[in-house]
Design a protein around this motif. Structure first.
Motif, PDB file in Angstrom:
ATOM      1  N   PRO A 264       0.808  -1.224   0.000  1.00  0.00           N
ATOM      2  CA  PRO A 264       0.000   0.000   0.000  1.00  0.00           C
ATOM      3  C   PRO A 264       0.839   1.271   0.000  1.00  0.00           C
ATOM      4  CG  PRO A 264      -0.023  -1.045   2.173  1.00  0.00           C
ATOM      5  CD  PRO A 264       0.652  -2.006   1.241  1.00  0.00           C
ATOM      6  N   VAL A 265       0.331   2.254  -0.726  1.00  0.00           N
ATOM      7  CA  VAL A 265       0.940   3.578  -0.775  1.00  0.00           C
ATOM      8  C   VAL A 265       0.183   4.535   0.137  1.00  0.00           C
ATOM      9  CG1 VAL A 265       1.384   5.580  -2.273  1.00  0.00           C
ATOM     10  CG2 VAL A 265       1.824   3.258  -3.110  1.00  0.00           C
ATOM     11  N   ASP A 266      -1.157   4.468   0.103  1.00  0.00           N
ATOM     12  CA  ASP A 266      -2.021   5.360   0.892  1.00  0.00           C
ATOM     13  C   ASP A 266      -3.383   4.684   1.009  1.00  0.00           C
ATOM     14  OD1 ASP A 266      -3.511   7.390   2.036  1.00  0.00           O
ATOM     15  OD2 ASP A 266      -3.393   8.735   0.313  1.00  0.00           O
ATOM     16  N   THR A 267      -3.806   4.415   2.245  1.00  0.00           N
ATOM     17  CA  THR A 267      -5.075   3.709   2.443  1.00  0.00           C
ATOM     18  C   THR A 267      -6.277   4.642   2.526  1.00  0.00           C
ATOM     19  OG1 THR A 267      -4.770   3.713   4.859  1.00  0.00           O
ATOM     20  CG2 THR A 267      -3.924   1.807   3.636  1.00  0.00           C
ATOM     21  N   THR A 268      -6.066   5.957   2.376  1.00  0.00           N
ATOM     22  CA  THR A 268      -7.180   6.903   2.437  1.00  0.00           C
ATOM     23  C   THR A 268      -8.240   6.557   1.391  1.00  0.00           C
ATOM     24  OG1 THR A 268      -5.660   8.665   3.117  1.00  0.00           O
ATOM     25  CG2 THR A 268      -7.840   9.332   2.345  1.00  0.00           C
ATOM     26  N   GLY A 269      -9.475   6.373   1.832  1.00  0.00           N
ATOM     27  CA  GLY A 269     -10.580   6.156   0.902  1.00  0.00           C
ATOM     28  C   GLY A 269     -10.698   4.752   0.352  1.00  0.00           C
ATOM     29  N   CYS A 270      -9.823   3.832   0.773  1.00  0.00           N
ATOM     30  CA  CYS A 270      -9.900   2.467   0.234  1.00  0.00           C
ATOM     31  C   CYS A 270     -11.203   1.780   0.653  1.00  0.00           C
ATOM     32  CB  CYS A 270      -8.710   1.646   0.708  1.00  0.00           C
ATOM     33  SG  CYS A 270      -7.153   2.178  -0.017  1.00  0.00           S
ATOM     34  N   GLY A 271     -11.598   1.986   1.908  1.00  0.00           N
ATOM     35  CA  GLY A 271     -12.854   1.405   2.366  1.00  0.00           C
ATOM     36  C   GLY A 271     -14.044   1.941   1.596  1.00  0.00           C
ATOM     37  N   ASP A 272     -13.974   3.205   1.215  1.00  0.00           N
ATOM     38  CA  ASP A 272     -15.075   3.800   0.445  1.00  0.00           C
ATOM     39  C   ASP A 272     -15.124   3.234  -0.974  1.00  0.00           C
ATOM     40  OD1 ASP A 272     -15.735   5.409   2.616  1.00  0.00           O
ATOM     41  OD2 ASP A 272     -14.423   7.025   1.953  1.00  0.00           O
ATOM     42  N   SER A 273     -13.957   2.966  -1.565  1.00  0.00           N
ATOM     43  CA  SER A 273     -13.957   2.359  -2.899  1.00  0.00           C
ATOM     44  C   SER A 273     -14.535   0.950  -2.823  1.00  0.00           C
ATOM     45  CB  SER A 273     -12.548   2.343  -3.489  1.00  0.00           C
ATOM     46  OG  SER A 273     -11.709   1.419  -2.827  1.00  0.00           O
ATOM     47  N   TYR A 274     -14.264   0.263  -1.731  1.00  0.00           N
ATOM     48  CA  TYR A 274     -14.828  -1.073  -1.502  1.00  0.00           C
ATOM     49  C   TYR A 274     -16.350  -0.984  -1.413  1.00  0.00           C
ATOM     50  CZ  TYR A 274     -15.245  -5.713   0.673  1.00  0.00           C
ATOM     51  OH  TYR A 274     -15.578  -7.021   0.959  1.00  0.00           O
ATOM     52  N   GLY A 299     -10.602  -2.126  -4.036  1.00  0.00           N
ATOM     53  CA  GLY A 299      -9.992  -1.520  -2.866  1.00  0.00           C
ATOM     54  C   GLY A 299      -8.478  -1.628  -2.882  1.00  0.00           C
ATOM     55  N   ALA A 300      -7.960  -2.755  -3.343  1.00  0.00           N
ATOM     56  CA  ALA A 300      -6.511  -2.928  -3.429  1.00  0.00           C
ATOM     57  C   ALA A 300      -5.899  -1.960  -4.425  1.00  0.00           C
ATOM     58  CB  ALA A 300      -6.186  -4.371  -3.816  1.00  0.00           C
ATOM     59  N   TYR A 301      -6.575  -1.766  -5.551  1.00  0.00           N
ATOM     60  CA  TYR A 301      -6.084  -0.811  -6.549  1.00  0.00           C
ATOM     61  C   TYR A 301      -6.003   0.592  -5.947  1.00  0.00           C
ATOM     62  CZ  TYR A 301      -5.736   1.802 -10.940  1.00  0.00           C
ATOM     63  OH  TYR A 301      -5.318   2.637 -11.955  1.00  0.00           O
ATOM     64  N   ALA A 302      -7.036   0.980  -5.177  1.00  0.00           N
ATOM     65  CA  ALA A 302      -7.060   2.317  -4.585  1.00  0.00           C
ATOM     66  C   ALA A 302      -5.913   2.520  -3.602  1.00  0.00           C
ATOM     67  CB  ALA A 302      -8.396   2.547  -3.890  1.00  0.00           C
ATOM     68  N   ALA A 303      -5.503   1.464  -2.899  1.00  0.00           N
ATOM     69  CA  ALA A 303      -4.426   1.582  -1.919  1.00  0.00           C
ATOM     70  C   ALA A 303      -3.066   1.788  -2.572  1.00  0.00           C
ATOM     71  CB  ALA A 303      -4.388   0.336  -1.035  1.00  0.00           C
ATOM     72  N   CYS A 304      -2.995   1.566  -3.869  1.00  0.00           N
ATOM     73  CA  CYS A 304      -1.728   1.728  -4.586  1.00  0.00           C
ATOM     74  C   CYS A 304      -1.529   3.146  -5.123  1.00  0.00           C
ATOM     75  CB  CYS A 304      -1.653   0.729  -5.738  1.00  0.00           C
ATOM     76  SG  CYS A 304      -1.619  -0.995  -5.193  1.00  0.00           S
ATOM     77  N   GLY A 305      -2.501   4.037  -4.885  1.00  0.00           N
ATOM     78  CA  GLY A 305      -2.403   5.425  -5.334  1.00  0.00           C
ATOM     79  C   GLY A 305      -2.589   6.378  -4.173  1.00  0.00           C
ATOM     80  N   PHE A 306      -2.357   7.655  -4.415  1.00  0.00           N
ATOM     81  CA  PHE A 306      -2.420   8.667  -3.364  1.00  0.00           C
ATOM     82  C   PHE A 306      -3.770   9.366  -3.378  1.00  0.00           C
ATOM     83  CE2 PHE A 306      -1.036  12.931  -1.627  1.00  0.00           C
ATOM     84  CZ  PHE A 306      -0.816  12.468  -0.333  1.00  0.00           C
ATOM     85  N   GLY A 307      -4.332   9.588  -2.195  1.00  0.00           N
ATOM     86  CA  GLY A 307      -5.620  10.255  -2.084  1.00  0.00           C
ATOM     87  C   GLY A 307      -6.756   9.267  -2.105  1.00  0.00           C
ATOM     88  N   ALA A 308      -7.987   9.797  -2.011  1.00  0.00           N
ATOM     89  CA  ALA A 308      -9.185   8.954  -2.040  1.00  0.00           C
ATOM     90  C   ALA A 308      -9.651   8.807  -3.479  1.00  0.00           C
ATOM     91  CB  ALA A 308     -10.273   9.550  -1.147  1.00  0.00           C
ATOM     92  N   GLN A 309     -10.535   9.687  -3.940  1.00  0.00           N
ATOM     93  CA  GLN A 309     -11.048   9.580  -5.313  1.00  0.00           C
ATOM     94  C   GLN A 309      -9.930   9.628  -6.350  1.00  0.00           C
ATOM     95  OE1 GLN A 309     -14.365  12.307  -6.059  1.00  0.00           O
ATOM     96  NE2 GLN A 309     -14.928  12.163  -3.901  1.00  0.00           N
ATOM     97  N   ALA A 310      -8.864  10.359  -6.036  1.00  0.00           N
ATOM     98  CA  ALA A 310      -7.761  10.484  -6.975  1.00  0.00           C
ATOM     99  C   ALA A 310      -7.085   9.142  -7.260  1.00  0.00           C
ATOM    100  CB  ALA A 310      -6.727  11.479  -6.439  1.00  0.00           C
ATOM    101  N   SER A 311      -7.275   8.162  -6.381  1.00  0.00           N
ATOM    102  CA  SER A 311      -6.621   6.867  -6.545  1.00  0.00           C
ATOM    103  C   SER A 311      -7.541   5.809  -7.145  1.00  0.00           C
ATOM    104  CB  SER A 311      -6.114   6.364  -5.188  1.00  0.00           C
ATOM    105  OG  SER A 311      -7.194   6.008  -4.336  1.00  0.00           O
ATOM    106  N   TYR A 312      -8.795   6.155  -7.409  1.00  0.00           N
ATOM    107  CA  TYR A 312      -9.759   5.162  -7.880  1.00  0.00           C
ATOM    108  C   TYR A 312      -9.570   4.879  -9.371  1.00  0.00           C
ATOM    109  CZ  TYR A 312     -12.216   6.091  -3.472  1.00  0.00           C
ATOM    110  OH  TYR A 312     -12.546   6.223  -2.153  1.00  0.00           O
ATOM    111  N   GLY A 313      -9.822   3.631  -9.729  1.00  0.00           N
ATOM    112  CA  GLY A 313      -9.631   3.234 -11.114  1.00  0.00           C
ATOM    113  C   GLY A 313     -10.921   2.907 -11.835  1.00  0.00           C
TER     114      GLY A 313
END
Length: 324
Positions: A264-274, A299-313
């Motif tokens: 993980p790079v940043d877990t911010t917002g990962c639960g919300d993406s889940y 959720g795993a993809y989101a943890a590999c990027g920085f920020g919440a929505q900014a990390s969503y794929g």
């Protein structure tokens, strides 16, 4: 679509259902730090970034980026953050036409992200999110109940959350509640109108009165947990377990879903993406368990990027990242 041999890559391309989300939008003021602060301490952090966030906004954006038809119900202020947040939601594909504009500032959070492990601390200031009232929810009842599933969290006034749950439940829509920010004793009028609970292992332990530190979550007595949660009024539950994946309780059925190994790079917002993925899955006809299987990758993809929505794929980006 309930199958033990789910092809997650194919499923990601089928998330086209209609989702309603009622709740919060925040501008996230985010700084990376070498480690978390001690009381009274000052640390030099990285550059300040202002990123789109808010639990409900994140959940809506995650579902929309995957291909679901998402409408978000909430309130923004009259500041520059309001235009920023609504613009980012629209970029993600969220229908923002029902969002109210009220006097005062929009919601904000102050977030520090530890460079050591990607964990975060969050301070929340509600701002315009306080204007999401039961009356506002009732005024949008027709649009809200036209969706296939409703997502709720607890960053909005409780009266509005309860009213949204009641309207959707009476209309026959499944209601998925993310018990976050955590509330140990949920009011009965909310519980009776919620169909599915989403909470992490620590929150579930507090809800049922267990000593969290004494539980081996890799080998927990899931059937006993199922019984205790049913006594609280929840017969359909997803318990998220971090790197261990999740446990899905659906009536008498209890099934473990493996986590996805990442750094993980940043877990911010990962639960919300889940959560957003589970909403998209349910709205698109997938079972609760299969929705959780899809959400593990999102959720795993989101943890590999920085920020919440900014990390969503998008569905395509997530398929490519994990060779699905």
């Amino acid at each position: 679509m309930d199958t033990n041999t789910l092809n997650v890559g194919e499923a990601l391309m089928q998330l086209t259902g209609r989702v309603a989300v009622v709740g919060s939008m925040n501008a996230d003021y985010t700084v990376r730090v070498p480690r978390f602060l001690l009381p009274g301490e000052t640390l030099e952090g990285g550059a300040l970034e202002i990123l789109p966030g808010g639990k409900s906004s994140n959940q809506a954006a995650a579902a929309a980026k995957l291909g679901a038809q998402v409408t978000l119900f909430g309130a923004l202020g009259q500041d520059s953050n309001a235009d920023f947040l609504s613009g980012k939601l629209e970029e993600a594909g969220v229908d923002t036409s029902s969002i109210a504009r009220v006097d005062g500032p929009s919601g904000t959070t102050v977030i520090t992200v530890s460079e050591a492990d990607g964990e975060n601390t969050i301070v929340y200031s509600a701002g315009s999110n306080r204007a999401v009232t039961a009356e506002y929810v009732r005024s949008h009842a027709a649009e809200l109940t036209s969706a296939s599933v409703l997502g709720l969290c607890l960053e909005s006034p409780l009266e509005a959350v309860i009213e949204a749950a009641r309207l959707a439940h009476e209309a026959g829509m499944p209601v998925l509640l993310n018990n976050s920010p955590f509330m140990a004793d949920l009011p009965s009028e909310l519980v009776e109108n919620v169909d599915i609970l989403l909470a992490n292992e620590h929150e579930v332990a507090q809800m049922i009165g267990m000593d969290d530190s004494a539980v081996d979550w890799a080998n927990a007595d899931w059937d006993a947990l199922r019984v205790k949660l049913a006594e609280l009024g929840f017969s359909r539950v997803i318990i998220t377990l971090g790197a261990l994946g999740s446990c899905v309780i659906d009536g008498e059925s209890v099934e473990r879903v493996d986590g996805v190994r990442i750094s993980p790079v940043d877990t911010t917002g990962c639960g919300d993406s889940y959560m957003g993925t589970v909403l998209a899955g349910l709205a698109s006809g997938f079972s609760l368990t299969d929705s959780a299987r899809i959400a593990a990758y999102v959720g795993a993809y989101a943890a590999c990027g920085f920020g919440a929505q900014a990390s969503y794929g998008t569905a395509t980006e997530i398929r490519e990242a994990f060779s699905l």
